[in-house]
Design a protein around this motif. Structure first.
Motif, PDB file in Angstrom:
ATOM      1  N   ASP A  97       0.696  -1.268   0.106  1.00 36.00           N
ATOM      2  CA  ASP A  97       0.009   0.051  -0.116  1.00 36.00           C
ATOM      3  C   ASP A  97       0.840   1.327   0.055  1.00 36.00           C
ATOM      4  O   ASP A  97       2.019   1.379   0.433  1.00 36.00           O
ATOM      5  CB  ASP A  97      -0.749   0.076   1.238  1.00 36.00           C
ATOM      6  N   GLU A  98       0.363   2.511  -0.800  1.00 35.57           N
ATOM      7  CA  GLU A  98       1.161   3.667  -0.626  1.00 35.57           C
ATOM      8  C   GLU A  98       0.265   4.598  -0.366  1.00 35.57           C
ATOM      9  O   GLU A  98      -0.957   4.705  -1.091  1.00 35.57           O
ATOM     10  CB  GLU A  98       1.907   3.787  -1.734  1.00 35.57           C
ATOM     11  N   ASP A  99       0.711   5.786   0.099  1.00 30.41           N
ATOM     12  CA  ASP A  99      -0.124   6.950   0.206  1.00 30.41           C
ATOM     13  C   ASP A  99      -0.159   7.978  -0.816  1.00 30.41           C
ATOM     14  O   ASP A  99       1.105   7.900  -1.684  1.00 30.41           O
ATOM     15  CB  ASP A  99       0.287   7.668   1.673  1.00 30.41           C
TER      16      ASP A  99
ATOM     17  N   PRO B 166       1.023   9.192  -6.031  1.00 27.69           N
ATOM     18  CA  PRO B 166       1.431   8.332  -5.225  1.00 27.69           C
ATOM     19  C   PRO B 166       2.937   8.432  -4.498  1.00 27.69           C
ATOM     20  O   PRO B 166       3.678   8.924  -5.367  1.00 27.69           O
ATOM     21  CB  PRO B 166       1.357   7.010  -6.027  1.00 27.69           C
ATOM     22  N   ARG B 167       3.402   7.979  -3.359  1.00 27.04           N
ATOM     23  CA  ARG B 167       4.592   8.142  -2.825  1.00 27.04           C
ATOM     24  C   ARG B 167       5.558   7.852  -3.705  1.00 27.04           C
ATOM     25  O   ARG B 167       6.918   8.545  -3.808  1.00 27.04           O
ATOM     26  CB  ARG B 167       4.749   7.416  -1.444  1.00 27.04           C
TER      27      ARG B 167
ATOM     28  N   SER C 246      -4.929   6.188  -0.058  1.00 28.85           N
ATOM     29  CA  SER C 246      -3.792   5.143  -0.638  1.00 28.85           C
ATOM     30  C   SER C 246      -4.270   4.546  -1.523  1.00 28.85           C
ATOM     31  O   SER C 246      -5.591   4.395  -2.057  1.00 28.85           O
ATOM     32  CB  SER C 246      -3.213   4.416   0.679  1.00 28.85           C
TER      33      SER C 246
ATOM     34  N   ARG D  87      -3.361   0.341  -3.439  1.00 28.04           N
ATOM     35  CA  ARG D  87      -2.678  -0.890  -3.379  1.00 28.04           C
ATOM     36  C   ARG D  87      -2.153  -1.319  -4.598  1.00 28.04           C
ATOM     37  O   ARG D  87      -3.011  -1.341  -5.607  1.00 28.04           O
ATOM     38  CB  ARG D  87      -3.917  -2.006  -2.537  1.00 28.04           C
TER      39      ARG D  87
ATOM     40  N   VAL E 121       6.875   2.773   0.900  1.00 27.48           N
ATOM     41  CA  VAL E 121       5.388   1.920   0.959  1.00 27.48           C
ATOM     42  C   VAL E 121       5.340   1.096   1.943  1.00 27.48           C
ATOM     43  O   VAL E 121       6.241   1.030   2.731  1.00 27.48           O
ATOM     44  CB  VAL E 121       5.428   1.071  -0.427  1.00 27.48           C
TER      45      VAL E 121
END
Length: 323
Positions: free
Chosen positions: A174-176, A254-255, A279, A281, A312
């Motif tokens: 997952d990423e913010d 996304p980060r 976030s 996925r 992540v």
């Protein structure tokens, strides 16, 4: 071997006959063709003659000085080569089953993942699976899913969930999302930004067809924004960020994309949302019951380990808990 054909039975050509004919068609010389496939000239000539008898057509015109293809031979040489190529592909696939991480792996990747994760993927394959022939195809999600269903692609790297019972997802992380703003924007550089702030922003998005656009719109709806905040769109994240640098609005990134995309301009600031931040996925996806499923699961596990260096939250294999 025989096959039914409108009331009569006809012999099928053998692979050795097709191979002999394809060699003759390529070299137009019996001696050179025999040498190319490692057989004797009499054996080659016999195989071509047997193929002509099986098909009931003359394929080769033999003279004392040279070899020519008949009109039928010109046409059927293409077919013979196609059959031999398909048999070769079948044997390669069988070899891949017997020897994991060999042969061709056709990986489809969405554009909002490819530039940021492919360096990790390619390095992993090069170092750990040197006999794997990785072929990468960057396409939007719908095209990737069509390619997976049709067998054109073997494995996908994309945002999930997909909600497709015929596709098995192997979650990776997952990423913010973060908020990218012009340098003079009131939210630039802030932390703890409430999602509700999205209701008032001029938000720039990707063109239709990108899953990241749909995710951004979902985040806006969750924040209570009902209208579609679209005045300007872009085909890729690089263009989108440059539009932000030019003062046309803000965007969500996304980060994993942040470092690459914001390093090109000093006219940008990054804002971070309050927890839980919006976030996405990212996962590998394969056909349910894929013959190489065990390989793909092993690849997913290896990727999770290598992705820990990125900003992540790496997931366990069952995605039930964050590693």
């Amino acid at each position: 071997m025989t096959v039914g054909n409108i009331g009569r039975r006809r012999s099928l050509p053998s692979l050795s006959q097709l191979r002999a004919f394809a060699a003759v068609a390529e070299h137009l010389h019996f001696r050179d063709a025999a040498a190319a496939i490692g057989t004797s000239q009499p054996a080659l000539s016999g195989a071509v003659s047997a193929l002509e008898e099986t098909l009931g057509v003359t394929l080769v015109e033999r003279t004392t000085r040279k070899v020519l293809l008949s009109p039928a031979g010109e046409r059927l040489a293409v077919r013979a080569r196609a059959v031999l190529d398909e048999v070769g592909a079948l044997l390669e696939d069988a070899e891949a089953v017997r020897a994991p991480f060999t042969g061709v792996l056709r990986l489809g990747v969405i554009p909002t993942v490819a530039p940021y994760l492919l360096p990790t993927v390619l390095r992993l394959v090069h170092d750990r699976y040197p006999d794997l022939d990785l072929q990468v195809h960057e396409e939007q999600t719908a095209s990737l899913l069509d390619g997976l269903a049709a067998g054109r692609l073997d494995l996908l790297l994309l945002a999930v969930p997909l909600g497709m019972p015929a596709v098995t997802e192997l979650p990776l992380f997952d990423e913010d999302f973060v908020l990218v703003t012009p340098i003079d924007h009131r939210l630039g550089g802030r932390e703890g930004i409430p999602r509700e702030a999205l209701k008032e922003l001029n938000l720039l998005l990707l063109d239709e067809g990108h899953c990241l656009r749909d995710q951004a719109l979902d985040i806006c709806r969750e924040a209570g924004r009902e209208d579609a905040p679209v005045t300007t769109t872009a085909a890729g994240l690089s263009t989108l960020v440059q539009l932000v640098a030019g003062g046309l609005g803000c965007t969500l990134l996304p980060r994993t994309a942040l470092k690459v995309e914001t390093s090109r301009s000093n006219q940008l600031l990054t804002g971070y949302f309050a927890e839980p931040a919006p976030s996405r996925r990212v996962a590998l996806a394969m056909r349910a019951g894929a013959a190489r499923g065990a390989e793909y699961r092993e690849l997913a596990a290896a990727l999770r380990a290598d992705l820990r260096a990125l900003p992540v939250r790496v997931l366990d294999a069952d995605a039930g808990a964050r590693a």
